[in-house]
Design an enzyme around this catalytic site. Sequence first.
Site, PDB file in Angstrom:
ATOM      1  CE  LYS A   5      -3.996  -1.919   2.331  1.00  0.00           C
ATOM      2  NZ  LYS A   5      -4.877  -1.838   3.494  1.00  0.00           N
ATOM      3  CG  HIS A  12      -1.512   7.279   3.016  1.00  0.00           C
ATOM      4  ND1 HIS A  12      -1.994   7.693   4.230  1.00  0.00           N
ATOM      5  CD2 HIS A  12      -1.924   5.996   2.850  1.00  0.00           C
ATOM      6  CE1 HIS A  12      -2.683   6.703   4.780  1.00  0.00           C
ATOM      7  NE2 HIS A  12      -2.643   5.656   3.973  1.00  0.00           N
ATOM      8  CG  HIS A  28       1.586   5.194   6.452  1.00  0.00           C
ATOM      9  ND1 HIS A  28       1.174   5.271   5.142  1.00  0.00           N
ATOM     10  CD2 HIS A  28       0.985   4.115   6.971  1.00  0.00           C
ATOM     11  CE1 HIS A  28       0.368   4.254   4.889  1.00  0.00           C
ATOM     12  NE2 HIS A  28       0.234   3.542   5.979  1.00  0.00           N
TER      13      HIS A  28
END
Length: 564
Positions: free
Chosen positions: A125, A128, A131
Amino acid sequence: MDFKLEIAKAIGKASSLDYTEVLSGIEIPPNSQMGDYAFPCFRLAKTLKKSPQIIAQEISQNIIKPDFIERIEIQGAYINLFTDKENFAKEILKEVLNKKETYGSDTLGNGKTIVIDYSSPNIAKPFHVGHLRSTVIGNAIYKIHEFLGYDCQGVNHLGDWGTQFGKLIVAYKNWGSKTAVEEKGIQELMRIYVIFHDEAEKNPSLEDEARGWFVKMQDGDSEALELWKWFYDISIKEFDRVYKMLDVEFDAYTGESFYNDKMAAVVKELKDKNLLQESEGAMIVDLEEEKMPPCLIIRKDGGTLYATRDITAALYRKNKYNFEKCLYLTALDQNLHFAQWFKVIEKMGYNWSKDLVHVPFGLVSLDTGKLSTRKGNVVLMEELLNQAVKETAKIIEEKNPNLPNKEEIAKQVGIGAVIFNDLYNGRIKDVTFSWERMLSFEGETGPYVQYTNARACSVLKKAENFNLNEIDYSVLKDENSVEVLKLIYDFPNKIKEAANKYEPSMVSRALVDIAQAFNKFYHDNPILNSEENVKNARLAIVLSVNTVLTTGLKLLGIKAPEQM
RNA sequence: GAAUCGGUAGCUCAGCCGGAUAGAGCAACGGCCUUCUAAGCCGUGGGUCGGGGGUUCGAAUCCCUUCCGGUUCACCA
């Protein structure tokens, strides 16, 4: 010297009170006209059966004034103490100039290990803005503890195991292609992952198929594991780019997959300790007594869960690191999960369950709603950092076009702004991502602190050689100088407090306070054009501010450029 | 419904192990660059500290209650 402690001892002697009791009562008056320290006597009125005003009078008459106290005044029930500014300046500046970059450090953590689990993004994933918080807060907590003498072990507990990889394998087999994944990396993995979810809504058997692949992974099926490893490598490569930009490192990348072969023993232990029971086909640890929902350990299809892996990881870490504390930096919405499995560890008979600490932070959302990778409602970390650097470069072009090494400075300042922005407010607050706030460089921001430091550096550079051996501290009694000195004096306490509360914002706030006080000092006091004794004394302050700001920024994981 | 985290200036937030006039930044308005980096400094306006009770000499801070918002609550992480 600990001024507060000395005052407490003196008051203790004068009043026959225990000084530790006095210490907790000493406070800093709201403004310096009232004094530098104060001791309110209201509380003593009951036990001593005298009016608090009289108690204050009596104590002040009996007190043996420490050297650093210039005078004592009584105001109602308050005993107000004024420090001798010259002595105060001397004590502090000597200490900072001696200790230099170790000023504020401590040995209190020596011999103790602290494991910090932070960042921990999910493989396959995109990385972004969601995080960012775990990553930078964890990194700052790491650096702060390290500065206090702890042996820190930073663990990136990657989300690299679980049903989502089963889903990804199904997605890849149905809608993916090798070339597309090789070319586009995570973006392509994400694309097929989204397709999976859309399709699974129409055709729920896909979910079972995905769970099946995950069980195959657990059992060591080579085809499943090869695909998994491929996805893993692609992801790590992209994450490392971001970590490099943020200048964040880890001591271990032991993600969830690392515990695959270690869970069976833990499940057996739970069983042996009679904690495991069957419910609706799954294996759980009942937590009804604790008024919590049960903790799921094994799914009805035999798959393990998040909690299973966390419990296993905790046991592994305790065994490997023998930690004093093990911190988990995750969002607040995982509160229950941690409370549950911490309790399971306790029930297993491990008294160190109290050393497991969930350090939660508020949720990040966008003004367009909740963050959702699947719905594409995200801001990618690389995009954010690149944008911040670009914006900074523009400002440099405007304000300081002759700056050498512009690209590097733009990176340090732009990325510093992003990190500081995240570390400035209490971590528990929810945040709505805003480009405007991220890219604002005025006021309470990282660039403001960096700029202040750069100014200090510039003065020091222009001063060339100056004499710090014989400083005339008597010229530092003005309000601006005293204010800066007070804040510098308090800085080490702020670092310790930040560690105790796992709250890096204590450090960032302290830095802004120091920067504000220094900018005022800088504005009002000519430094280089002053007489020799004044110049040297003020340069001592400038150097101290430079030292403290550099240290503080470093603790937050932010660079302190000497020019900008 | 239960649990949990928030609610302080127009906005973003400090202050919360009780103390003296509740603080910053942003935004608005007005000043300050021939002198050490103006990403700066100074000033003005702006507050029923969500509401109501209680404890206390004293409450934004502690307790109770209530309202509003976020989040979580069985096989995702």
